[in-house]
Design a protein around this motif. Structure first.
Motif, PDB file in Angstrom:
ATOM      1  N   TRP A 163      -2.951  -1.197 -12.523  1.00 19.38           N
ATOM      2  CA  TRP A 163      -2.403  -1.803 -11.304  1.00 19.38           C
ATOM      3  C   TRP A 163      -2.377  -3.312 -11.417  1.00 19.38           C
ATOM      4  O   TRP A 163      -3.306  -3.928 -11.938  1.00 19.38           O
ATOM      5  CB  TRP A 163      -3.224  -1.373 -10.083  1.00 19.38           C
ATOM      6  N   PHE A 201       2.819   1.599  -3.463  1.00 17.43           N
ATOM      7  CA  PHE A 201       1.921   2.001  -4.559  1.00 17.43           C
ATOM      8  C   PHE A 201       1.399   3.426  -4.344  1.00 17.43           C
ATOM      9  O   PHE A 201       1.238   4.194  -5.301  1.00 17.43           O
ATOM     10  CB  PHE A 201       0.743   1.030  -4.674  1.00 17.43           C
ATOM     11  N   ALA A 202       1.117   3.759  -3.088  1.00 20.27           N
ATOM     12  CA  ALA A 202       0.601   5.098  -2.796  1.00 20.27           C
ATOM     13  C   ALA A 202       1.622   6.162  -3.185  1.00 20.27           C
ATOM     14  O   ALA A 202       1.267   7.223  -3.704  1.00 20.27           O
ATOM     15  CB  ALA A 202       0.252   5.217  -1.314  1.00 20.27           C
ATOM     16  N   ASP A 220       0.831  -1.208   0.000  1.00 21.38           N
ATOM     17  CA  ASP A 220       0.000   0.000   0.000  1.00 21.38           C
ATOM     18  C   ASP A 220       0.865   1.256   0.000  1.00 21.38           C
ATOM     19  O   ASP A 220       0.616   2.204  -0.751  1.00 21.38           O
ATOM     20  CB  ASP A 220      -0.890   0.024   1.246  1.00 21.38           C
ATOM     21  N   ASN A 222       1.575   6.468  -6.954  1.00 19.29           N
ATOM     22  CA  ASN A 222       0.321   7.097  -7.382  1.00 19.29           C
ATOM     23  C   ASN A 222       0.333   8.600  -7.120  1.00 19.29           C
ATOM     24  O   ASN A 222      -0.033   9.404  -7.982  1.00 19.29           O
ATOM     25  CB  ASN A 222      -0.843   6.434  -6.632  1.00 19.29           C
ATOM     26  N   GLY A 246      -2.967  -6.955 -10.945  1.00 18.74           N
ATOM     27  CA  GLY A 246      -4.082  -7.738 -10.406  1.00 18.74           C
ATOM     28  C   GLY A 246      -5.446  -7.124 -10.619  1.00 18.74           C
ATOM     29  O   GLY A 246      -6.458  -7.751 -10.321  1.00 18.74           O
ATOM     30  N   VAL A 247      -5.513  -5.896 -11.097  1.00 16.91           N
ATOM     31  CA  VAL A 247      -6.808  -5.262 -11.342  1.00 16.91           C
ATOM     32  C   VAL A 247      -7.074  -5.308 -12.840  1.00 16.91           C
ATOM     33  O   VAL A 247      -6.368  -4.674 -13.623  1.00 16.91           O
ATOM     34  CB  VAL A 247      -6.828  -3.803 -10.840  1.00 16.91           C
ATOM     35  N   GLU A 248      -8.087  -6.052 -13.198  1.00 15.02           N
ATOM     36  CA  GLU A 248      -8.366  -6.229 -14.617  1.00 15.02           C
ATOM     37  C   GLU A 248      -9.070  -5.006 -15.186  1.00 15.02           C
ATOM     38  O   GLU A 248      -9.921  -4.416 -14.540  1.00 15.02           O
ATOM     39  CB  GLU A 248      -9.268  -7.446 -14.828  1.00 15.02           C
TER      40      GLU A 248
END
Lengths: 149, 124
Positions: free
Chosen positions: A36, A13-14, A10, A17, A38-40
């Motif tokens: 990201w 990635f934060a 977290d 981002n 794992g996010v399809e």
């Protein structure tokens, strides 16, 4: 400081981002989309837009202290964050803009430590073989954090 | 106008195919806008569809094999499905005889822009 696996991701990635959303606007009129791990997403990004895919991978975890009855034992995790940058070949400035975007991503992890104690080293940019539609850059950075259990 | 061969294929699929469950999986939206890498639970929609299952080759050597570097049996085949009310995606799965199969490849036949036929490579 101690972080769990999920908390560390977290924080990493934060950081990416936050820097990407604010600093890329100095180069492009819209923030390049982030995909990201794992996010399809339903569709591939359009061929004329810049975009980046962010992922991480744990390299290894090792115990670094003996057990202390009052505070447990400490484990150290090493990993790598990779941002794959895709720059449209249909833009004649793709190489130049790609270098600038790569620099933003690379510098996001230089001289920086997260609140929870993730620290980074060897942040670097590498140029990949161009593809049919995109000029490619990979930005990679090694990270490390400790977890006490 | 629909190509008569496509029309025939669709009729044949409906007539000779097997009725299976198509499970469509829609990823949830991010729960927290500051953490777009964490999404809500997927939404699952199920449809009953007719699919024709075929071997991959005439000899079907790939119908049953070991998963690479393991001793777990696996396999794959080819399947044909006519146009549906939904748009199939690679992440969707098919439940055939209680076994979940994944869609490895998906080719859409849409000569005039309208999807007519889906050709898929499936994995168990």
């Amino acid at each position: 400081m101690s972080l769990t696996y999920a908390q560390a991701i977290d924080e990493i990635f934060a950081r990416f981002n936050q820097v990407w959303q604010t600093e890329t606007l100095s180069i492009l009129t819209d923030v390049p989309e982030i995909r990201w791990q794992g996010v399809e997403a339903p569709e591939k990004p359009p061929n004329n837009l810049y975009w980046v895919r962010v992922s991480q991978e744990t390299i290894g975890e090792q115990q670094i202290t003996l057990r202390n009855p009052s505070c447990g034992q400490r484990y150290r995790t090493d990993g790598i964050l990779v941002a794959q940058l895709f720059c449209p070949r249909s833009d004649s400035r793709a190489m130049e803009i790609g270098r600038s975007l790569s620099t933003i991503a690379k510098n996001a992890f230089r001289a920086y430590k997260t609140e929870g104690g993730v620290w980074f080293r060897n942040s670097s940019v590498s140029e990949l073989e161009p593809e049919d539609k995109w000029i490619r850059f990979n930005i990679s950075v090694l990270y490390q954090y400790d977890e006490t259990i | 106008m629909t190509d008569p061969r496509i029309k025939l294929a669709r009729q044949q699929i409906a007539k000779k195919g097997q009725l299976v469950t198509w499970r469509q999986i829609e990823d949830g939206m991010p729960l927290d806008p500051t953490k777009p890498w964490i999404v809500a639970e997927s939404e699952v929609l199920e449809y009953q569809v007719s699919i024709v299952f075929l071997p991959d080759t005439r000899f079907n050597f790939q119908g049953s094999k070991f998963h690479p570097t393991t001793e777990v049996p696996t396999g794959f085949g080819v399947a044909l499905m006519g146009a549906q009310e939904f748009i199939p995606k690679i992440k969707d799965v098919i439940i055939r005889n209680g076994v979940e199969m994944v869609v490895r490849n998906l080719r859409t036949l849409s000569p005039a822009g309208e999807s007519l036929l889906y050709e898929m490579e499936l994995g168990e």
